[in-house]
Design a protein around this motif. Structure first.
Motif, PDB file in Angstrom:
ATOM      1  N   UNK A   1       0.836  -1.152  -0.124  1.00 50.46           N
ATOM      2  CA  UNK A   1       0.010   0.084  -0.033  1.00 50.46           C
ATOM      3  C   UNK A   1       0.931   1.282  -0.090  1.00 50.46           C
ATOM      4  N   UNK A   2       2.005   1.287   0.544  1.00 54.97           N
ATOM      5  CA  UNK A   2       2.696   2.448   0.736  1.00 54.97           C
ATOM      6  C   UNK A   2       3.565   2.482  -0.755  1.00 54.97           C
ATOM      7  N   UNK A   3       3.765   1.485  -1.298  1.00 57.20           N
ATOM      8  CA  UNK A   3       4.489   1.555  -2.732  1.00 57.20           C
ATOM      9  C   UNK A   3       3.472   2.146  -3.644  1.00 57.20           C
ATOM     10  N   UNK A   4       2.334   1.548  -3.606  1.00 55.73           N
ATOM     11  CA  UNK A   4       1.286   2.230  -4.511  1.00 55.73           C
ATOM     12  C   UNK A   4       1.015   3.554  -4.156  1.00 55.73           C
ATOM     13  N   UNK A   5       0.800   3.988  -2.877  1.00 55.02           N
ATOM     14  CA  UNK A   5       0.539   5.362  -2.627  1.00 55.02           C
ATOM     15  C   UNK A   5       1.561   6.326  -3.077  1.00 55.02           C
ATOM     16  N   UNK A   6       2.860   5.890  -3.080  1.00 53.31           N
ATOM     17  CA  UNK A   6       4.154   6.680  -3.292  1.00 53.31           C
ATOM     18  C   UNK A   6       4.276   6.901  -4.705  1.00 53.31           C
ATOM     19  N   UNK A   7       3.834   5.606  -5.691  1.00 59.74           N
ATOM     20  CA  UNK A   7       3.715   5.772  -6.863  1.00 59.74           C
ATOM     21  C   UNK A   7       2.986   6.851  -7.473  1.00 59.74           C
ATOM     22  N   UNK A   8       1.578   6.978  -7.147  1.00 58.22           N
ATOM     23  CA  UNK A   8       0.590   7.908  -7.260  1.00 58.22           C
ATOM     24  C   UNK A   8       1.035   9.252  -6.887  1.00 58.22           C
ATOM     25  N   UNK A   9       1.666   9.486  -5.900  1.00 59.59           N
ATOM     26  CA  UNK A   9       2.313  10.773  -5.433  1.00 59.59           C
ATOM     27  C   UNK A   9       3.244  11.249  -6.645  1.00 59.59           C
ATOM     28  N   UNK A  10       4.160  10.445  -7.044  1.00 56.93           N
ATOM     29  CA  UNK A  10       5.302  10.676  -7.979  1.00 56.93           C
ATOM     30  C   UNK A  10       4.648  10.860  -9.352  1.00 56.93           C
ATOM     31  N   UNK A  11       3.326  10.103  -9.575  1.00 50.75           N
ATOM     32  CA  UNK A  11       2.877  10.574 -10.821  1.00 50.75           C
ATOM     33  C   UNK A  11       2.183  11.921 -10.896  1.00 50.75           C
ATOM     34  N   UNK A  12       1.423  12.452  -9.829  1.00 50.07           N
ATOM     35  CA  UNK A  12       1.024  13.615  -9.657  1.00 50.07           C
ATOM     36  C   UNK A  12       2.049  14.715  -9.580  1.00 50.07           C
ATOM     37  N   UNK A  13       3.158  14.590  -8.987  1.00 48.88           N
ATOM     38  CA  UNK A  13       4.165  15.551  -8.954  1.00 48.88           C
ATOM     39  C   UNK A  13       4.789  15.868 -10.483  1.00 48.88           C
ATOM     40  N   UNK A  14       4.874  14.535 -11.212  1.00 49.21           N
ATOM     41  CA  UNK A  14       5.400  14.566 -12.480  1.00 49.21           C
ATOM     42  C   UNK A  14       4.539  15.291 -13.298  1.00 49.21           C
ATOM     43  N   UNK A  15       3.041  15.113 -13.207  1.00 50.16           N
ATOM     44  CA  UNK A  15       2.086  15.616 -14.012  1.00 50.16           C
ATOM     45  C   UNK A  15       2.162  17.191 -13.609  1.00 50.16           C
ATOM     46  N   UNK A  16       2.260  17.575 -12.648  1.00 52.08           N
ATOM     47  CA  UNK A  16       2.650  19.160 -12.035  1.00 52.08           C
ATOM     48  C   UNK A  16       3.601  19.807 -12.779  1.00 52.08           C
ATOM     49  N   UNK A  17       4.767  19.104 -12.754  1.00 53.83           N
ATOM     50  CA  UNK A  17       5.945  19.688 -13.373  1.00 53.83           C
ATOM     51  C   UNK A  17       5.792  19.883 -14.816  1.00 53.83           C
ATOM     52  N   UNK A  18       4.967  18.890 -15.428  1.00 59.70           N
ATOM     53  CA  UNK A  18       4.580  18.878 -17.001  1.00 59.70           C
ATOM     54  C   UNK A  18       3.876  20.141 -17.185  1.00 59.70           C
ATOM     55  N   UNK A  19       2.970  20.420 -16.347  1.00 60.41           N
ATOM     56  CA  UNK A  19       2.144  21.766 -16.633  1.00 60.41           C
ATOM     57  C   UNK A  19       2.818  23.071 -16.485  1.00 60.41           C
ATOM     58  N   UNK A  20       3.755  22.964 -15.662  1.00 55.65           N
ATOM     59  CA  UNK A  20       4.634  24.392 -15.600  1.00 55.65           C
ATOM     60  C   UNK A  20       5.987  24.050 -16.294  1.00 55.65           C
ATOM     61  N   UNK A  21       5.937  24.578 -17.398  1.00 53.38           N
ATOM     62  CA  UNK A  21       7.272  24.346 -18.382  1.00 53.38           C
ATOM     63  C   UNK A  21       8.587  24.939 -17.987  1.00 53.38           C
ATOM     64  N   UNK A  22       8.459  26.173 -17.138  1.00 47.69           N
ATOM     65  CA  UNK A  22       9.412  27.137 -16.687  1.00 47.69           C
ATOM     66  C   UNK A  22       9.980  26.595 -15.365  1.00 47.69           C
ATOM     67  N   UNK A  23       9.497  25.540 -14.627  1.00 46.42           N
ATOM     68  CA  UNK A  23       9.709  25.289 -13.101  1.00 46.42           C
ATOM     69  C   UNK A  23      10.563  24.222 -12.956  1.00 46.42           C
ATOM     70  N   UNK A  24      11.768  24.299 -13.805  1.00 45.54           N
ATOM     71  CA  UNK A  24      12.737  23.420 -13.680  1.00 45.54           C
ATOM     72  C   UNK A  24      13.683  23.501 -12.548  1.00 45.54           C
ATOM     73  N   UNK A  25      14.640  22.608 -12.058  1.00 42.78           N
ATOM     74  CA  UNK A  25      15.410  22.506 -10.823  1.00 42.78           C
ATOM     75  C   UNK A  25      16.492  23.803 -11.384  1.00 42.78           C
ATOM     76  N   UNK A  26      17.052  24.417 -10.451  1.00 41.66           N
ATOM     77  CA  UNK A  26      17.897  25.633 -10.435  1.00 41.66           C
ATOM     78  C   UNK A  26      19.264  25.175 -10.670  1.00 41.66           C
ATOM     79  N   UNK A  27      19.940  25.582 -11.805  1.00 43.08           N
ATOM     80  CA  UNK A  27      21.369  25.196 -11.968  1.00 43.08           C
ATOM     81  C   UNK A  27      22.345  25.760 -11.157  1.00 43.08           C
TER      82      UNK A  27
END
Length: 107
Positions: free
Chosen positions: A81-107
């Motif tokens: 259950x923890x693994x499943x919940x963490x995979x869902x959280x990672x998918x949500x975070x990556x979807x949010x990052x794709x929605x914001x094109x200029x929000x990459x990590x600082x260099x």
């Protein structure tokens, strides 16, 4: 046996969809989702099984072993259950990052 016209049409549609959307196959696969409630039940069951295991050590080592096996089953279920919940959280975070094109990590 050759495919019928309908089967050929459906196959072409699936092939076209796969070419347009690379995530289409993943969308067709059933997802195993965990929930916080299931995680809580598995964790609580594990704690109860460990407590019963300790109490049964005074009565019978065989019964204590059965309680220990049940506790291990609870641990495995909670981990899934923890693994499943963490995979869902990672998918949500990556979807949010794709929605914001200029929000990459600082260099």
């Amino acid at each position: 046996m050759p495919l019928s016209e309908d089967e050929q049409r459906i196959l072409r549609q699936i092939e076209e969809q796969l070419q347009r959307d690379p995530n289409f196959a993943r969308d067709l696969a059933p997802e195993h989702r965990g929930s916080r409630r299931s995680l809580f039940v598995a964790a609580a069951g594990t704690v109860v099984a460990v407590a019963v295991c300790v109490l049964l050590l005074a009565v019978s080592p065989y019964l204590a072993f059965v309680a220990f096996v049940l506790a291990m089953f609870g641990v495995v279920r909670a981990e899934r259950h923890v693994r499943s919940l963490s995979e869902e959280a990672i998918k949500q975070v990556s979807a949010l990052r794709r929605q914001r094109p200029g929000s990459g990590s600082p260099r």
